[in-house]
Design an enzyme around this catalytic site. Structure first.
Site, PDB file in Angstrom:
ATOM      1  CG  HIS A 270       1.096 -14.966 -39.001  1.00  0.00           C
ATOM      2  ND1 HIS A 270       1.865 -15.697 -39.857  1.00  0.00           N
ATOM      3  CD2 HIS A 270       0.951 -15.703 -37.893  1.00  0.00           C
ATOM      4  CE1 HIS A 270       2.155 -16.863 -39.294  1.00  0.00           C
ATOM      5  NE2 HIS A 270       1.629 -16.891 -38.094  1.00  0.00           N
ATOM      6  CG  ASP A 327      -0.730 -15.941 -30.116  1.00  0.00           C
ATOM      7  OD1 ASP A 327       0.195 -15.700 -30.915  1.00  0.00           O
ATOM      8  OD2 ASP A 327      -0.811 -17.002 -29.461  1.00  0.00           O
TER       9      ASP A 327
END
Ligand code: SDX
Length: 392
Positions: A270, A327
């Site tokens: 991320h 996700d």
């Protein structure tokens, strides 16, 4: 030139942006919406609660929530002519391609919402976008499977309505499963807003010129579609299906670490979180609950957990602080709920619309707001004399 590449729709020269909506502490893995922890909101609130909070800054009272839900419910229908817009797409069009096109087309239906200087029109545009996304998303699915469009039903709540428009058929009464509705609502909450990510920055930059809010949200949908961003949920499931068995996990971990191999572990890493994405933790817990309540035993869940375990014990991922993100598990729940992989990012866009709209509204209502004009670090030629074609 000391100015480096920075955005400035209210962004300072350090490339940051002022906002009161969402706070992320990437090192500690903390996500707050208007000061409330995402874990608490996912546990105790519903999506309408969180939508009101993102837009207005406070959790609604009972009467405020009722009024808000009514405003949203009575905007869920779309202009009937929009129905024909879908027909221009090939049957096998990716539903995200349809979303970009149809949401952008909304800007040709609601001219009154282009008066963004009027607070009432801004609120109407916000309600219209939040209300119509489930209808458009469900119809994008229906169009891709060749089934008739289902119209919204005002007796159902936001998540229930979306599920009946997606999975219902005219031939029989659709019974909304409370388990599916609760899981859907929680997934919407977990995707609602996330500070200045790529798609939200796209919406802010597009909106900074005073563009039609519907067109700005269409720009956000386009940015979200990328596999490095919202498209990752679809990519995670395709990756798990490709890995197929836990014996092959090490092969893919090796590929993810190989700089010459473009493969990355989808659902991992991320831009901000250098710790576990708090949304992924809630998503993993929801995964177990939903699959057991639905009686689904999907080997991909076990494979995902084994992959996570191996990656989190691997020096490469530990040293680069790569953890599962929102996700990583979402696709497994969505698959168990009956959605095809091509709809995963559409659901992300549906939920993120309230975040995009709240951030757009915050920017437009900032008295110091100016058009975005990103700066650059020029690395091209210095000025030079023109060269006629016979000298080239
Ligand atoms: C979302 O911004 C947001 O808030 C987004 C989002 C939201 O709610 O809006 O949270 C939603 O987009 C989540 C991210 C979904 N994307 C994926 O899961 C795709 C796989 N992840 C990667 O593509 C990547 O992690 C990114 C795009 C998410 C971040 O890319 P960066 O900024 O390059 O990652 P980084 O700076 O943390 O990378 C550090 C290092 C790099 O190697 P070096 O250059 O230091 O040698 O780790 C490597 C990266 O190459 N790396 C990975 C990796 N992610 C980063 N290596 C293998 N597999 C990965 N998944």
């Amino acid at each position: 030139d000391t100015e480096h590449f920075t955005f400035d729709p209210g962004f300072t020269s350090t490339g940051s942006c002022e906002s009161k909506i969402t706070y992320i502490d990437g090192d500690e893995g903390i996500l707050l919406h208007r000061g409330y922890r995402i874990e608490d909101l996912a546990e105790h609130s519903d999506f309408m609660d969180v939508s009101y909070l993102l837009l207005h800054g406070e959790l609604p009272s009972r009467s405020e929530k009722l009024a808000f839900e009514k405003a949203i419910t009575y905007h869920t229908m779309v202009h009937e002519q929009l129905n024909y817009f879908f027909r221009g797409f090939r049957r096998d069009a990716h539903p995200m391609a349809i979303m970009v096109g149809v949401v952008g087309a909304l800007s040709s239906f609601y001219h009154d919402s282009t008066d963004i200087g009027d607070p009432h029109q801004r609120m109407i545009a916000s309600h219209r976008l939040i209300a119509k996304m489930p209808t458009i998303a469900a119809w994008a699915y229906k169009y891709s499977v060749g089934q008739p469009f289902m119209y919204p039903r005002n007796s159902l709540n936001y998540a229930e309505n979306f599920l009946q428009m997606t999975f219902g058929v005219p031939a029989e009464e659709y019974k909304v499963s409370p388990t599916l509705a609760r899981a859907m609502d929680r997934i919407f909450i977990l995707h609602a807003d996330h500070e200045q990510n790529a798609s939200t920055s796209t919406v802010r930059i597009a909106g900074s010129s005073g563009a039609n809010p519907f067109a700005c949200i269409a720009a956000g949908i386009a940015s979200l579609w990328g596999p490095a961003h919202g498209g990752a949920n679809e990519a995670v499931l395709l990756m798990l299906q490709e890995i197929g068995h836990k014996d092959r996990i090490h092969e893919f971990i090796k590929r993810a670490k190989d700089k010459d191999d473009p493969f990355r572990l989808m659902g991992f890493g991320h831009r901000v979180y250098k710790n576990y994405d708090p949304r992924a933790k809630v998503m993993q817990k929801s995964c177990h609950e939903v699959l057991s309540e639905l009686g689904v035993d999907d080997p991909l869940l076990e494979l995902a957990m084994e992959l996570e375990k191996i990656a989190l014990e691997d020096d490469y991922f530990v040293s680069k602080k790569l953890f599962p993100n929102v996700d990583f598990y979402s696709g497994i729940i969505l698959k168990a709920m009956g959605f095809p992989t091509t709809m995963f990012t559409v659901l992300f866009a549906l939920a993120r619309t309230v975040g995009w709209v709240a951030q757009w509204k915050e920017m437009i209502e900032d008295p110091n707001q100016r058009i975005s004009r990103p700066r650059q670090l020029y690395t091209g030629y210095a000025e030079r004399p023109y060269k006629p074609i016979d000298k080239r």
